[in-house]
Design a protein around this motif. Structure first.
Motif, PDB file in Angstrom:
ATOM      1  N   ALA A 304       3.069  13.977  20.007  1.00 30.02           N
ATOM      2  CA  ALA A 304       2.203  13.265  20.563  1.00 30.02           C
ATOM      3  C   ALA A 304       1.187  12.502  19.582  1.00 30.02           C
ATOM      4  O   ALA A 304       1.046  11.250  19.131  1.00 30.02           O
ATOM      5  CB  ALA A 304       1.553  13.303  21.945  1.00 30.02           C
ATOM      6  N   VAL A 305       0.664  13.466  18.964  1.00 28.63           N
ATOM      7  CA  VAL A 305      -0.338  13.213  17.691  1.00 28.63           C
ATOM      8  C   VAL A 305       0.297  12.531  16.668  1.00 28.63           C
ATOM      9  O   VAL A 305      -0.355  11.679  16.099  1.00 28.63           O
ATOM     10  CB  VAL A 305      -1.162  14.489  17.396  1.00 28.63           C
ATOM     11  N   HIS A 306       1.378  13.186  16.247  1.00 31.35           N
ATOM     12  CA  HIS A 306       1.971  12.746  14.933  1.00 31.35           C
ATOM     13  C   HIS A 306       2.324  11.348  15.255  1.00 31.35           C
ATOM     14  O   HIS A 306       2.299  10.461  14.381  1.00 31.35           O
ATOM     15  CB  HIS A 306       3.119  13.563  14.627  1.00 31.35           C
ATOM     16  N   VAL A 307       2.945  10.827  16.435  1.00 36.20           N
ATOM     17  CA  VAL A 307       3.274   9.584  16.662  1.00 36.20           C
ATOM     18  C   VAL A 307       2.109   8.595  16.986  1.00 36.20           C
ATOM     19  O   VAL A 307       2.276   7.485  16.315  1.00 36.20           O
ATOM     20  CB  VAL A 307       4.361   9.577  17.868  1.00 36.20           C
ATOM     21  N   ALA A 308       1.309   9.104  17.442  1.00 36.52           N
ATOM     22  CA  ALA A 308       0.069   8.183  17.993  1.00 36.52           C
ATOM     23  C   ALA A 308      -0.833   7.825  16.865  1.00 36.52           C
ATOM     24  O   ALA A 308      -1.330   6.482  16.541  1.00 36.52           O
ATOM     25  CB  ALA A 308      -0.657   8.896  18.976  1.00 36.52           C
ATOM     26  N   LEU A 309      -0.990   8.680  15.708  1.00 37.08           N
ATOM     27  CA  LEU A 309      -2.013   8.490  14.734  1.00 37.08           C
ATOM     28  C   LEU A 309      -0.899   8.497  13.097  1.00 37.08           C
ATOM     29  O   LEU A 309      -0.234   9.058  13.087  1.00 37.08           O
ATOM     30  CB  LEU A 309      -2.826   9.693  14.732  1.00 37.08           C
ATOM     31  N   PRO A 310      -1.494   7.595  12.512  1.00 32.39           N
ATOM     32  CA  PRO A 310      -0.964   7.466  11.199  1.00 32.39           C
ATOM     33  C   PRO A 310      -1.383   8.724  10.240  1.00 32.39           C
ATOM     34  O   PRO A 310      -2.652   8.959  10.529  1.00 32.39           O
ATOM     35  CB  PRO A 310      -1.437   6.135  10.603  1.00 32.39           C
ATOM     36  N   ASP A 311      -0.329   8.824   9.339  1.00 26.66           N
ATOM     37  CA  ASP A 311      -0.880  10.058   8.232  1.00 26.66           C
ATOM     38  C   ASP A 311      -1.982   9.437   7.384  1.00 26.66           C
ATOM     39  O   ASP A 311      -2.907  10.371   6.936  1.00 26.66           O
ATOM     40  CB  ASP A 311       0.413  10.352   7.431  1.00 26.66           C
ATOM     41  N   TRP A 312      -2.026   8.139   7.059  1.00 21.98           N
ATOM     42  CA  TRP A 312      -2.796   7.700   6.175  1.00 21.98           C
ATOM     43  C   TRP A 312      -3.679   6.639   6.930  1.00 21.98           C
ATOM     44  O   TRP A 312      -3.538   5.902   7.801  1.00 21.98           O
ATOM     45  CB  TRP A 312      -2.129   6.956   4.953  1.00 21.98           C
ATOM     46  N   ASN A 321      -5.819  10.621   6.795  1.00 19.90           N
ATOM     47  CA  ASN A 321      -6.532  10.326   7.978  1.00 19.90           C
ATOM     48  C   ASN A 321      -6.846  11.780   8.535  1.00 19.90           C
ATOM     49  O   ASN A 321      -5.962  12.369   9.304  1.00 19.90           O
ATOM     50  CB  ASN A 321      -5.473   9.841   9.105  1.00 19.90           C
ATOM     51  N   LEU A 322      -7.991  11.953   8.132  1.00 18.79           N
ATOM     52  CA  LEU A 322      -8.709  13.478   8.677  1.00 18.79           C
ATOM     53  C   LEU A 322      -8.796  13.611  10.437  1.00 18.79           C
ATOM     54  O   LEU A 322      -8.600  14.736  10.711  1.00 18.79           O
ATOM     55  CB  LEU A 322      -9.945  13.311   8.119  1.00 18.79           C
ATOM     56  N   ALA A 323      -8.670  12.418  10.960  1.00 15.36           N
ATOM     57  CA  ALA A 323      -8.769  12.812  12.505  1.00 15.36           C
ATOM     58  C   ALA A 323      -7.407  13.199  12.867  1.00 15.36           C
ATOM     59  O   ALA A 323      -7.418  14.324  13.689  1.00 15.36           O
ATOM     60  CB  ALA A 323      -9.096  11.405  13.036  1.00 15.36           C
ATOM     61  N   LYS A 324      -6.278  12.716  12.332  1.00 14.29           N
ATOM     62  CA  LYS A 324      -4.937  13.190  12.692  1.00 14.29           C
ATOM     63  C   LYS A 324      -5.002  14.693  12.185  1.00 14.29           C
ATOM     64  O   LYS A 324      -4.420  15.513  13.055  1.00 14.29           O
ATOM     65  CB  LYS A 324      -4.040  12.411  12.131  1.00 14.29           C
TER      66      LYS A 324
END
Length: 588
Positions: A304-312, A321-324
């Motif tokens: 869910a986190v991986h899909v919802a937030l971008p890596d960069w 993206n430090l939040a992810k």
């Protein structure tokens, strides 16, 4: 360092520099949070070999801190070096560079000789360590004390769980499936096998009273698992007992006491998917000491986190993206730390051998459901006066697809030999080195799928030798792995609706000809998953079943769908995934 963690993004070079600066002049790590997070999470953004090159490059500026960073990397994540020869060579070159430049003290900080071998941990099948018990115990599973059975199931699953490294989680998240991830795949298979085995144990009993006794017994096992704080095996047991093949048995259910049903409903509520597993999460967070999570829930969190937030954080892919990163790290860190607190369990080797082999037997969902229909056939609506009330809706999220990893025949033979030795040790009551008909009936309580006495007694002398039993299981194992039932007629397909792979449960990505569909049965999968698919072609299975004895047909299994699955996550491709009892759902 604190400032960079408070930022929303940072470049890889900035993170590397922050890790180096985290060590003071005396070599003390001021705050391990950023260093450990970046060392664990860096594969999301940069290969480990590139990471090592950056450390070598930075050594020209600060040899001391770079050496300390490398030492911390090796000490905290040794498996990464043991499983990556190229990375190990790079660090060795860095160590030699420090020596050449006169930094002998910093070179000595880097000790790759201390890295343990993880080869044993990567083996799909591991020999269970021998731990003797002073007292002898019954090995009849339905007579076995619920506490001891719960403890041994916990022992098996925890040992399998401890083989999973953070690299396996990373691979799962990046691919969205267990392709080329045999360790995680094996753990998922074990989870499903427990649920399937429980169904078989219940359905092996000829009368409703006997089946009810087995159901009640496993509800007590589930209670003990909750006391042990083993939520993963608890969910497997509850899932098996609430499976449609068991919950539809109205006569059986009528013999279970109201108090036992109340206990079972409370256990169901605990592991239900309602509120994003809110009850389970609350109970799990309150646990201390040994605790075993429902791995599927946490894997879904990762996805869910991986899909919802971008890596960069930028389109140029230069700022992480430090939040992810921090959210993923928090989940992974919790899973890896759980492995450091083992359960306080004394195991019985013979029981573990029997459990290991018994749990490795596979039936299809259709076969188990047909066994259920044989025990209690459907009744016409007007044939019975007042039908028993329907069991409570389970809402259990059966999170894993059951796939059987390719097993080494040598390993299979060793397991069978150990199992047979344990059988003779505990069931050859007169000690004559053979199994009589009466002794064989006791063994059948452990293996409800076992064939008739005459099929094992090849020379028809009225008794079964060790060699005859080993030969039977070897032959059965060979036929269980037969591929005839798994032959599909695949064609490349373009999907216009969200569709999931039947093998790995990962989303089939792309816009044109994304995956493959079987013309005969409609099963969908990735291109890479075609050869690994462990779902039988239903059209072909019907014809094969008329030729092959049911006890020796090719086996595969997948759980019924979870209730309350969001429509956006359901398999809504051309194949609706309807099972034999009419339910639909996601296989994850």
């Amino acid at each position: 360092m604190e400032s960079i963690l408070s930022e929303q993004s940072a470049t890889v070079d900035e993170l590397v520099e922050a890790c180096i600066q985290a060590f003071d002049e005396k070599g003390t790590l001021k705050d391990a949070s950023l260093v450990r997070m970046f060392l664990m999470m860096h594969p999301w953004y940069i290969p480990s070999t590139d990471m090592a090159r950056k450390l070598v490059t930075a050594s020209s500026v600060c040899c001391s801190s770079c050496g300390l960073s490398s030492r911390y990397w090796i000490s905290e994540f040794p498996a990464e070096f043991n499983l990556n020869p190229e990375l190990e060579e790079q660090i060795k070159d860095f160590k030699d560079l420090l020596t050449t430049e006169g930094n002998e003290r910093q070179s000595q900080l880097i000790d790759l000789d201390s890295v343990p071998s993880y080869k044993w941990k990567r083996q799909v099948t591991q020999r269970v360590p021998s731990v003797s018990k002073k007292r002898k115990m019954s090995l009849l599973f339905d007579h076995l004390d619920s506490s001891e059975l719960a403890e041994h199931l916990t022992f098996l699953e925890y040992k399998s769980f401890c083989k999973i490294l953070f690299q396996d989680y990373h691979s799962f998240v990046m691919h969205g499936c267990t392709v080329d991830n045999p360790i995680l795949e094996r753990f998922i298979t074990l989870f499903n096998s427990v649920s399937q085995w429980i169904q078989l144990m219940v359905l092996s009993k000829p009368t409703a009273q006997q089946r009810a006794a087995v159901v009640s017994h496993f509800i007590r096992v589930a209670q003990k698992l909750l006391q042990l704080q083993n939520f993963n095996t608890l969910m497997a047991v509850v899932g098996g007992l609430s499976n449609s093949s068991i919950s539809r048995l109205k006569d059986t259910q009528s013999h279970i006491s109201a108090e036992t049903n109340k206990v079972f409903n409370n256990l169901i509520e605990l592991v239900t998917s309602c509120g994003n597993y809110s009850q389970y999460r609350k109970r799990f967070s309150e646990c201390s000491g040994f605790r075993f999570p429902i791995l599927g829930v946490h894997l879904k969190d990762l996805i869910a986190v991986h899909v919802a937030l971008p890596d960069w954080a930028d389109k140029e892919k230069t700022r992480v993206n430090l939040a992810k990163t921090q959210q993923l790290y928090a989940i992974l860190q919790e899973l890896t730390l759980i492995q450091t607190t083992p359960p306080n369990i004394e195991s019985n080797t013979d029981l573990l051998n029997l459990l290991t082999v018994s749990l490795d037997q596979y039936h299809t969902e259709e076969e188990i459901y047909q066994m259920s229909l044989q025990r209690e056939p459907r009744k016409p609506a007007n044939s019975s006066p007042t039908p028993a009330p329907e069991p409570k809706s389970t809402m259990i999220d059966e999170w894993a697809v059951s796939v059987k990893p390719n097993a080494d025949p040598t390993i299979i033979k060793k397991h069978i030999e150990k199992m047979v030795e344990s059988v003779f040790k505990n069931f050859d009551t007169d000690g004559d080195g053979h199994i009589s008909r009466d002794e064989f009936e006791a063994i059948r309580n452990n293996f409800p799928y076992l064939s008739k006495f005459g099929e094992l007694d090849k020379n028809q002398d009225g008794k079964i030798s060790r060699e005859e039993m080993i030969d039977y299981f070897l032959k059965a194992s060979s036929l269980l792995n037969c591929k005839m039932g798994f032959i599909h007629t695949f064609t490349e397909t373009t999907y216009v609706k969200p569709t999931f792979c039947e093998h790995c449960a990962g989303f089939i990505w792309g816009f044109y000809k994304q995956g493959y569909k079987c013309k005969a049965c409609g099963v969908n999968c990735h291109k890479a998953c075609r050869s690994r698919l462990a779902v039988e072609c239903r059209k072909r299975t019907k014809s094969i079943s008329h030729e092959t004895p049911p006890a020796l047909q090719a086996r595969s299994y997948s759980f019924p769908p979870p209730a309350n699955t969001p429509p956006s996550l359901q398999n809504s491709g051309e194949d609706d995934g309807t099972s034999v009892d009419g339910k639909k759902g996601l296989r994850f």
